[in-house]
Design a protein around this motif. Structure first.
Motif: not given
Length: 820
Positions: A98-107, A12-16, A22-28
């Motif tokens: 949570p998914l982070t890039c440095g200090e930034t939240l990706l999702g 899930y990634v943020p929709d500002e 919002r859902l970005s990708e899923a694997v079932e």
């Protein structure tokens, strides 16, 4: 293997604009059943997904219905604890990381599954590692812009899709106790290994690795349970056909129930981070420079050269971690004022600081992960001015620990791309390994240098009428400690012993034997033994040490008053003498075998006359012999250099002689003695003390007659008092012969009494008014400028020196006339 009962995963990634995730990708697991994840979650909601995103901490939830339930965080934790306690197999679980890039939240990465009896610690550890790899892939897709914020589109959600490569991640576990690796099919495929042929051995994985990257990977495969946080490692493997592939391993170490370390790793393709050829070439240049670095200083210079200009950084700092302090070993530019709380303490030329003063770096080192900031402004004072436009902190892993940190700063705004992040992560591993190697070399060099210095004289004594200088250089190959030694031993007020030797081998044992031999020779010489007896005693000592080592030695007993010397050799190169007219000759001294070879060996003495202005040179074979230089040619070269040197500058002459040994396969010891002669020839007189009741009276009469013959009237009463006390001491406390010696040298008169007792006189600590003895030594100490006792041929000599006041010029002229 990774998730017991895992059935699906999603990102899930943020929709500002909509304030939602919002859902970005899923694997079932079963795509035909349809996507089971909600399309979005409200950021302000009470779902586990939203809570993980807001708190930046993983949230685990166990419930019968987890799909889209708006579950509060505290209730989720309580439910999970209850499920762990019951150990039930039924129900479903969900974990959001949570998914982070440095200090930034990706999702958020969300994983769902069934069954609650899995190994929860390992599962959660793997989830965090997977989240790191997914975040790196999102970053490479343009989801993380430098400085923060989500930019660019993220691939659309699809069942079983691979836009972010969620199915391209492999996992493995390692038990260091037995060296066994368990890996899933994806990990083996990334490593270029067939699943049916993999034998689970560490060596099989290392065999796929490029040799230059194998040491870093080996350090990972031998972890300790004390490693905190997660760690990154990038390495290359060679695929069938010779194609190289970059892989990124994210791993952490946990302790199993028995306390033994267990490594969890997630491996992913990293070639997409290496698309630019210049990044690879930079790593290659850094690797080559670090491989050639021998010291910590060399490593620091290599890092600055390889990273500062290519990355456009305005400052680069390399610091080692020592006992909770970061000690700077390299800095460019070298402006210490920039670093605030960093202060100079251990190394005068570099600052250091406690980790407690730098919480940002303390957090980086604890987590073991590269951290990037859009600006260092706002950080603690020690870092605030380092990178206003961008700041990077690279922890340096080495041998199961963090060896230090590398800091880079940019003054102007700097964007951190995926390739640069990968370059910095890979460079950190190389630098850490090189730093650990260099520190080990520096420690070995410091140990050997300290050992060698402790076994050699710290300073040479000041000698009357001559000057001695010495040099020692370790070998340039092998262990920098050897058995070469030198010594200058004042034997009496008129004689000195020059010693140089070489114990076979280059080892700590050779150095230890050298220390014993040097100490023994010094003791034998001070006792007053002649040169041949000193060498015989040292020979028997070495044989008695029960060692296979032998030693060569050259001993020169030199009389500074008469300019006469006696030379004794034990398998050592001949001394070389430069006469005052510049002629240089080898001394043809007959020699005996090396020490430690023949127990009853003879060591004949050779007489040598030395004129004022001459230079005597003693050296070991490392100066004159090597695999490329025959001994005869080396001696001739030393003779030529000595003949052309200025005899007045003994230090410069020694340095010029050392310049003849360009490549030292052996260590080198050099000892020079420049003989100038005494400006005033001492006057001496001796008398054998008779053991009679009136022996002291006869000694005083003899002393008075000598002083009259020398026309010396200064301090006569003091001299007679010292004679009385020293002779009385010998008559009272010793047996056998006693001898009185008087020496007048310039403005000092020396009174010495020798006897056959080795027991030195003891100065009483206190004397009351009723004491009948013990005052003699106190009187000698009170009236003499100096006094002492030295061993002499099985006995001792007690002496005292009286300073004579300057005499008028007329009296001095009469004295010289009487003497002439």
């Amino acid at each position: 293997m990774v998730f017991a009962g895992a059935t699906a995963a999603a990102v899930y990634v943020p929709d500002e604009q909509a304030d939602r995730l919002r859902l970005s990708e899923a694997v079932e697991e079963n795509p035909e059943d349809g996507v089971r994840f909600p399309v979005s979650f409200a950021l302000s909601g009470r779902s586990a997904v939203a809570e993980a995103f807001r708190t930046r901490h993983p949230v685990w939830h166990a419930s019968a219905e987890t799909g889209g339930a708006e579950v509060a965080g505290p209730r989720a934790a309580a439910s999970g604890a209850a499920a762990d306690a019951t150990g039930e197999d039924g129900g479903e679980w969900l974990e959001a990381v949570p998914l982070t890039c440095g200090e930034t939240l990706l999702g958020c990465l969300v994983v769902k599954g069934a069954g609650l009896n899995g190994v929860e610690a390992e599962r959660r550890g793997f989830l965090e590692l997977y989240a790191d790899q997914v975040a790196a892939r999102m970053e490479s897709e343009g989801a993380c812009a430098a400085g923060g914020g989500v930019s660019g589109p993220v691939p659309a959600a699809r069942s079983g899709g691979s836009g972010l490569g969620l199915g391209d991640l492999g996992s493995l576990t390692l038990s260091p106790a037995n060296g066994r690796i368990e890996a899933d099919r994806q990990a083996l495929d990334l490593l270029g290994l067939a699943e049916e042929d993999f034998d689970g051995r560490v060596e099989t994985v290392l065999a796929q690795t490029v040799p230059e990257d194998a040491p870093a990977l080996m350090s990972v495969l031998e972890p300790s349970a004390g490693w905190p946080g997660g760690h990154d490692l990038e390495f290359r493997i060679r695929r069938p056909g010779g194609v190289l592939r970059w892989l990124r391993l994210r791993f952490q170490v946990l302790a199993d129930q028995g306390g033994r370390p267990r490594l969890l790793g997630v491996i992913a393709e990293a070639s997409y981070l290496r698309s630019a050829g210049d990044q690879v070439s930079r790593l290659q240049r850094l690797s080559i420079a670090l491989a050639a670095s021998m010291t910590v200083g060399d490593v620091s210079r290599a890092v600055v050269t390889a990273l500062r200009d290519p990355l456009g950084a305005d400052c680069v700092v390399l610091a080692e971690l020592h006992a909770g302090r970061l000690v700077v070993t390299g800095m460019e530019p070298q402006e210490l004022a920039v670093w605030g709380t960093w202060r100079s303490q251990w190394y005068s030329e570099w600052p250091d600081a406690s980790l407690g003063d730098l919480p940002t770096l303390e957090s980086v080192l604890r987590q073991g992960r590269t951290r990037l900031w859009p600006s260092s402004i706002g950080l603690e004072p020690g870092l605030a001015a380092t990178g206003p436009g961008g700041f990077a902190a690279l922890p340096l892993p080495a041998e199961g620990r963090v060896a230090g940190v590398c800091l880079l700063g940019w003054d102007r705004p700097h964007e951190f791309g995926a390739e640069e992040r990968a370059l910095l992560t890979a460079a950190a591993g190389l630098i850490g390994q090189a730093l650990a190697r260099a520190r080990a070399r520096d420690a070995e060099h410091e140990f050997t240098a300290t050992l060698q210095r402790s076994l050699l004289p710290r300073t040479l004594p000041v000698l009357p009428g001559c000057t001695a200088v010495a040099r020692y250089l370790p070998a340039t190959t092998g262990l920098a400690v050897g058995g070469d030694w030198y010594d200058v031993i004042p034997v009496s007020d008129r004689s000195v012993a020059l010693v140089i030797g070489d114990v076979q081998g280059h080892s700590v044992e050779a150095a230890a034997i050298m220390g014993q031999i040097r100490t023994a020779i010094r003791a034998y010489a001070v006792e007053g033994h002649p040169p041949d007896v000193v060498m015989s005693h040292a020979n028997r000592l070495l044989i008695g040490l029960d060692t296979e080592a032998f030693a060569t030695c050259c001993y020169v007993a030199f009389d500074v008053e008469e300019g006469e010397a006696w030379v004794v050799r034990a398998g050592h190169p001949q001394p070389v003498v430069r006469s005052p007219d510049g002629c240089v000759l080898e001394v043809e001294a007959e020699g005996g075998p090396p020490l430690g070879v023949i127990a009853e060996a003879d060591f004949p003495m050779t007489a040598l006359g030395v004129a004022p202005g001459a230079v005597v040179a003693l050296f070991t074979d490392g100066l004159v012999e090597s695999s490329k230089l025959p001994l005869e040619d080396g001696v001739r070269r030393v003779c030529r250099t000595l003949a052309a040197a200025d005899p007045g500058g003994a230090d410069r002459t020694a340095d010029e002689l050392l310049g003849t040994a360009e490549w030292r396969e052996d260590d080198v010891a050099l000892l020079l003695l420049r003989y100038d002669g005494l400006p005033i020839q001492p006057r001496r007189a001796s008398w054998s003390v008779w053991r009679l009741p009136d022996a002291v009276m006869h000694a005083r009469r003899f002393t008075a007659r000598v002083l009259r013959s020398w026309n010396e009237t200064r301090e006569a009463d003091t001299v007679l008092l010292v004679v009385s006390e020293l002779v009385t001491n010998a008559m009272t406390h010793t047996r056998g012969e006693a001898h009185l010696h008087l020496t007048l040298a310039g403005e000092r008169l020396r009174v010495a009494v020798s006897d056959s007792s080795p027991r030195a006189p003891v100065k009483p600590a206190s004397i009351d008014w009723m004491a009948t003895g013990g005052r003699g030594i106190l009187l000698v100490e009170a009236v003499c400028a100096a006094w002492g006792s030295v061993p002499l041929s099985g006995g001792k000599q007690v002496w005292g020196e009286i300073e004579l006041p300057p005499e008028p010029a007329a009296a001095g002229a009469r004295r010289e006339a009487a003497r002439s």
